[in-house]
Design a protein around this motif. Sequence first.
Motif, PDB file in Angstrom:
ATOM      1  N   PHE A  46      56.482  39.210 -15.195  1.00 18.98           N
ATOM      2  CA  PHE A  46      57.308  38.962 -14.321  1.00 18.98           C
ATOM      3  C   PHE A  46      58.384  38.095 -15.093  1.00 18.98           C
ATOM      4  O   PHE A  46      58.014  36.938 -14.748  1.00 18.98           O
ATOM      5  CB  PHE A  46      56.916  38.509 -12.913  1.00 18.98           C
ATOM      6  CG  PHE A  46      57.225  38.927 -11.941  1.00 18.98           C
ATOM      7  CD1 PHE A  46      58.259  39.831 -11.721  1.00 18.98           C
ATOM      8  CD2 PHE A  46      57.709  37.780 -10.905  1.00 18.98           C
ATOM      9  CE1 PHE A  46      59.162  39.121 -10.416  1.00 18.98           C
ATOM     10  CE2 PHE A  46      57.793  37.820 -10.122  1.00 18.98           C
ATOM     11  CZ  PHE A  46      58.771  38.634 -10.017  1.00 18.98           C
ATOM     12  N   SER A  47      59.483  38.748 -14.804  1.00 18.61           N
ATOM     13  CA  SER A  47      60.140  37.508 -14.583  1.00 18.61           C
ATOM     14  C   SER A  47      61.413  37.684 -13.933  1.00 18.61           C
ATOM     15  O   SER A  47      62.248  38.476 -13.799  1.00 18.61           O
ATOM     16  CB  SER A  47      61.807  37.712 -15.649  1.00 18.61           C
ATOM     17  OG  SER A  47      60.828  37.897 -17.794  1.00 18.61           O
ATOM     18  N   PRO A  48      61.441  37.056 -12.745  1.00 20.62           N
ATOM     19  CA  PRO A  48      62.255  36.891 -11.809  1.00 20.62           C
ATOM     20  C   PRO A  48      64.266  36.864 -11.768  1.00 20.62           C
ATOM     21  O   PRO A  48      64.156  36.002 -12.764  1.00 20.62           O
ATOM     22  CB  PRO A  48      61.861  36.025 -10.531  1.00 20.62           C
ATOM     23  CG  PRO A  48      61.393  34.460 -11.701  1.00 20.62           C
ATOM     24  CD  PRO A  48      59.998  35.386 -12.611  1.00 20.62           C
TER      25      PRO A  48
ATOM     26  N   ASP B  20      53.975  33.656   0.914  1.00 23.78           N
ATOM     27  CA  ASP B  20      54.824  32.910   1.293  1.00 23.78           C
ATOM     28  C   ASP B  20      55.240  32.110   0.321  1.00 23.78           C
ATOM     29  O   ASP B  20      56.622  31.282   0.182  1.00 23.78           O
ATOM     30  CB  ASP B  20      54.887  32.259   2.369  1.00 23.78           C
ATOM     31  CG  ASP B  20      54.792  33.238   3.015  1.00 23.78           C
ATOM     32  OD1 ASP B  20      55.167  34.697   2.941  1.00 23.78           O
ATOM     33  OD2 ASP B  20      54.997  33.116   4.901  1.00 23.78           O
ATOM     34  N   TYR B  21      54.127  31.171  -0.072  1.00 22.70           N
ATOM     35  CA  TYR B  21      54.191  29.821  -0.734  1.00 22.70           C
ATOM     36  C   TYR B  21      54.290  30.265  -3.176  1.00 22.70           C
ATOM     37  O   TYR B  21      53.666  28.678  -3.345  1.00 22.70           O
ATOM     38  CB  TYR B  21      53.340  29.098  -0.394  1.00 22.70           C
ATOM     39  CG  TYR B  21      53.864  28.663   0.874  1.00 22.70           C
ATOM     40  CD1 TYR B  21      55.087  27.743   1.367  1.00 22.70           C
ATOM     41  CD2 TYR B  21      53.328  28.703   1.933  1.00 22.70           C
ATOM     42  CE1 TYR B  21      55.507  26.911   2.112  1.00 22.70           C
ATOM     43  CE2 TYR B  21      53.443  28.823   3.630  1.00 22.70           C
ATOM     44  CZ  TYR B  21      55.105  27.916   2.930  1.00 22.70           C
ATOM     45  OH  TYR B  21      55.217  27.790   4.404  1.00 22.70           O
ATOM     46  N   ALA B  22      54.508  31.490  -3.194  1.00 20.37           N
ATOM     47  CA  ALA B  22      54.426  31.319  -4.501  1.00 20.37           C
ATOM     48  C   ALA B  22      55.402  30.695  -5.010  1.00 20.37           C
ATOM     49  O   ALA B  22      56.310  30.621  -4.317  1.00 20.37           O
ATOM     50  CB  ALA B  22      54.647  33.361  -4.914  1.00 20.37           C
ATOM     51  N   TRP B  23      55.201  30.214  -6.185  1.00 23.53           N
ATOM     52  CA  TRP B  23      56.553  29.776  -7.250  1.00 23.53           C
ATOM     53  C   TRP B  23      55.566  29.487  -8.510  1.00 23.53           C
ATOM     54  O   TRP B  23      54.466  29.546  -8.637  1.00 23.53           O
ATOM     55  CB  TRP B  23      56.676  27.859  -6.024  1.00 23.53           C
ATOM     56  CG  TRP B  23      55.455  26.948  -5.914  1.00 23.53           C
ATOM     57  CD1 TRP B  23      54.138  27.491  -6.600  1.00 23.53           C
ATOM     58  CD2 TRP B  23      55.548  25.586  -6.137  1.00 23.53           C
ATOM     59  NE1 TRP B  23      53.324  25.945  -6.178  1.00 23.53           N
ATOM     60  CE2 TRP B  23      54.090  25.081  -6.064  1.00 23.53           C
ATOM     61  CE3 TRP B  23      56.541  25.139  -6.050  1.00 23.53           C
ATOM     62  CZ2 TRP B  23      53.902  24.197  -5.505  1.00 23.53           C
ATOM     63  CZ3 TRP B  23      56.376  23.314  -6.126  1.00 23.53           C
ATOM     64  CH2 TRP B  23      54.866  23.708  -5.920  1.00 23.53           C
ATOM     65  N   PRO B  24      56.639  29.031  -9.398  1.00 20.33           N
ATOM     66  CA  PRO B  24      56.367  28.508 -10.564  1.00 20.33           C
ATOM     67  C   PRO B  24      55.542  27.950 -11.192  1.00 20.33           C
ATOM     68  O   PRO B  24      56.046  26.706 -10.580  1.00 20.33           O
ATOM     69  CB  PRO B  24      58.220  29.404 -11.408  1.00 20.33           C
ATOM     70  CG  PRO B  24      59.236  28.949 -10.636  1.00 20.33           C
ATOM     71  CD  PRO B  24      58.443  29.364  -9.108  1.00 20.33           C
TER      72      PRO B  24
ATOM     73  N   CYS C 123      52.758  31.531 -10.014  1.00 18.87           N
ATOM     74  CA  CYS C 123      51.688  31.076  -9.265  1.00 18.87           C
ATOM     75  C   CYS C 123      51.901  31.619  -8.148  1.00 18.87           C
ATOM     76  O   CYS C 123      52.635  31.742  -7.012  1.00 18.87           O
ATOM     77  CB  CYS C 123      50.972  29.897  -8.625  1.00 18.87           C
ATOM     78  SG  CYS C 123      50.637  28.839 -11.083  1.00 18.87           S
ATOM     79  N   HIS C 124      50.732  32.278  -7.423  1.00 17.25           N
ATOM     80  CA  HIS C 124      50.827  32.549  -5.392  1.00 17.25           C
ATOM     81  C   HIS C 124      50.331  31.168  -4.758  1.00 17.25           C
ATOM     82  O   HIS C 124      50.917  31.652  -4.296  1.00 17.25           O
ATOM     83  CB  HIS C 124      49.000  32.702  -5.665  1.00 17.25           C
ATOM     84  CG  HIS C 124      48.566  33.480  -4.045  1.00 17.25           C
ATOM     85  ND1 HIS C 124      48.639  32.284  -3.101  1.00 17.25           N
ATOM     86  CD2 HIS C 124      49.192  34.726  -3.453  1.00 17.25           C
ATOM     87  CE1 HIS C 124      48.012  33.344  -2.205  1.00 17.25           C
ATOM     88  NE2 HIS C 124      48.565  33.790  -2.132  1.00 17.25           N
TER      89      HIS C 124
ATOM     90  N   GLU D 157      60.763  40.296  -4.360  1.00 24.01           N
ATOM     91  CA  GLU D 157      60.506  40.979  -6.041  1.00 24.01           C
ATOM     92  C   GLU D 157      58.861  40.861  -6.410  1.00 24.01           C
ATOM     93  O   GLU D 157      58.515  41.675  -7.491  1.00 24.01           O
ATOM     94  CB  GLU D 157      61.422  39.957  -6.001  1.00 24.01           C
ATOM     95  CG  GLU D 157      61.916  40.129  -7.778  1.00 24.01           C
ATOM     96  CD  GLU D 157      62.665  39.699  -8.340  1.00 24.01           C
ATOM     97  OE1 GLU D 157      62.976  39.752 -10.024  1.00 24.01           O
ATOM     98  OE2 GLU D 157      63.627  38.470  -8.265  1.00 24.01           O
ATOM     99  N   LEU D 158      58.806  39.682  -6.545  1.00 22.55           N
ATOM    100  CA  LEU D 158      56.487  39.747  -7.029  1.00 22.55           C
ATOM    101  C   LEU D 158      56.615  41.177  -6.273  1.00 22.55           C
ATOM    102  O   LEU D 158      55.652  41.217  -6.824  1.00 22.55           O
ATOM    103  CB  LEU D 158      56.742  37.553  -6.489  1.00 22.55           C
ATOM    104  CG  LEU D 158      54.859  38.200  -6.584  1.00 22.55           C
ATOM    105  CD1 LEU D 158      55.166  38.595  -8.437  1.00 22.55           C
ATOM    106  CD2 LEU D 158      55.115  36.745  -6.221  1.00 22.55           C
ATOM    107  N   LEU D 159      56.420  41.361  -4.498  1.00 23.73           N
ATOM    108  CA  LEU D 159      55.792  42.026  -4.271  1.00 23.73           C
ATOM    109  C   LEU D 159      55.431  44.054  -5.139  1.00 23.73           C
ATOM    110  O   LEU D 159      54.517  44.199  -4.910  1.00 23.73           O
ATOM    111  CB  LEU D 159      55.246  42.682  -2.712  1.00 23.73           C
ATOM    112  CG  LEU D 159      55.031  41.082  -2.880  1.00 23.73           C
ATOM    113  CD1 LEU D 159      54.932  40.730  -1.003  1.00 23.73           C
ATOM    114  CD2 LEU D 159      53.713  40.786  -2.441  1.00 23.73           C
ATOM    115  N   ARG D 160      56.822  43.885  -5.750  1.00 24.96           N
ATOM    116  CA  ARG D 160      57.740  44.752  -5.192  1.00 24.96           C
ATOM    117  C   ARG D 160      56.738  45.326  -7.115  1.00 24.96           C
ATOM    118  O   ARG D 160      56.541  46.464  -7.150  1.00 24.96           O
ATOM    119  CB  ARG D 160      59.051  45.480  -4.990  1.00 24.96           C
ATOM    120  CG  ARG D 160      59.042  45.611  -4.627  1.00 24.96           C
ATOM    121  CD  ARG D 160      60.667  45.667  -4.551  1.00 24.96           C
ATOM    122  NE  ARG D 160      62.028  45.292  -3.989  1.00 24.96           N
ATOM    123  CZ  ARG D 160      62.868  44.110  -3.994  1.00 24.96           C
ATOM    124  NH1 ARG D 160      62.245  44.236  -2.445  1.00 24.96           N
ATOM    125  NH2 ARG D 160      63.445  42.943  -4.028  1.00 24.96           N
TER     126      ARG D 160
END
Length: 273
Positions: A117-119, A162-166, A139-140, A52-55
């Motif tokens: 961005f609001s996932p 892979d390790y993106a996270w808020p 964050c990345h 979703e982030l990449l899109r």
Amino acid sequence: MWKMALRRRSRPVASLGMVDYQVLQDDPHRRVVRIGDTVRRPVHPWSASVHELLRYLREIGFLYAPRLLGIDDEGREVLSYIGGESGGRAWAKVAENEGLVAMARLLRGYHEAVRGFSPVAEAGWAARTGAVNTGELVCHGDFGPWNLVWRGYRPVGILDWDYAWPARPIHDVAYALEYVAPFRDDGTCLRWLGYSAPPDRRRRLEVFAEAYGLSSTVGLVDEVVAQQRAVWQRARLLAAQGRQPQVAWRESGVLDAAAERIRWSRANRHLFE
């Protein structure tokens, strides 16, 4: 996290009919291959959130992230390939101020891009569930020089989401500073990180912070130590869940070495302040 070796360990391209095939990473638990202009990578339980982030980044015109092209018949994510240098060859790029400044500016550009961005995906993130809290953005989470694609001293792409996270934006800044200040001893800097002489760590921290847009470096050493501990705790949690490569890291002593680096950072903070 904690990379010293190549993240893109390339083998020669082989022709499979009309399609070029190249092994980019051949870790036992994470085989990454290039097929033509695409990269095929294993997915994680939280990959829907990353996708979703990449899109979103694609939709807003952020050009430094790979495009998500779908899932192949082997269940791997399919991403667009970004040509350039990465992995172990990237360390020498940030030993020079030109690359150090460019990396900081790219990180600031990503943070500005992702603020809207609001996932909504329910998959969560690596070792993190719940919504993005006030003061956080996605964050990345793994913003080291090895995960950037370089052309000369210019980063043109960001790999391995892979390790993106808020988290608070300073988390990514502190993560990068651990590796580019760097929070490592002189021997490691000279043997592995592309330095011809021991680095002026305080000055490098200041250069990165200024290029990112921070008005002060006060508290940055504490932020570096805090992110080291957060990333270490995340790896321990993923290992406890049976995730790879974190299980292998625990069994091989990588997590113990990470704990020792946290102690080194605390004991040597005078080099940065």
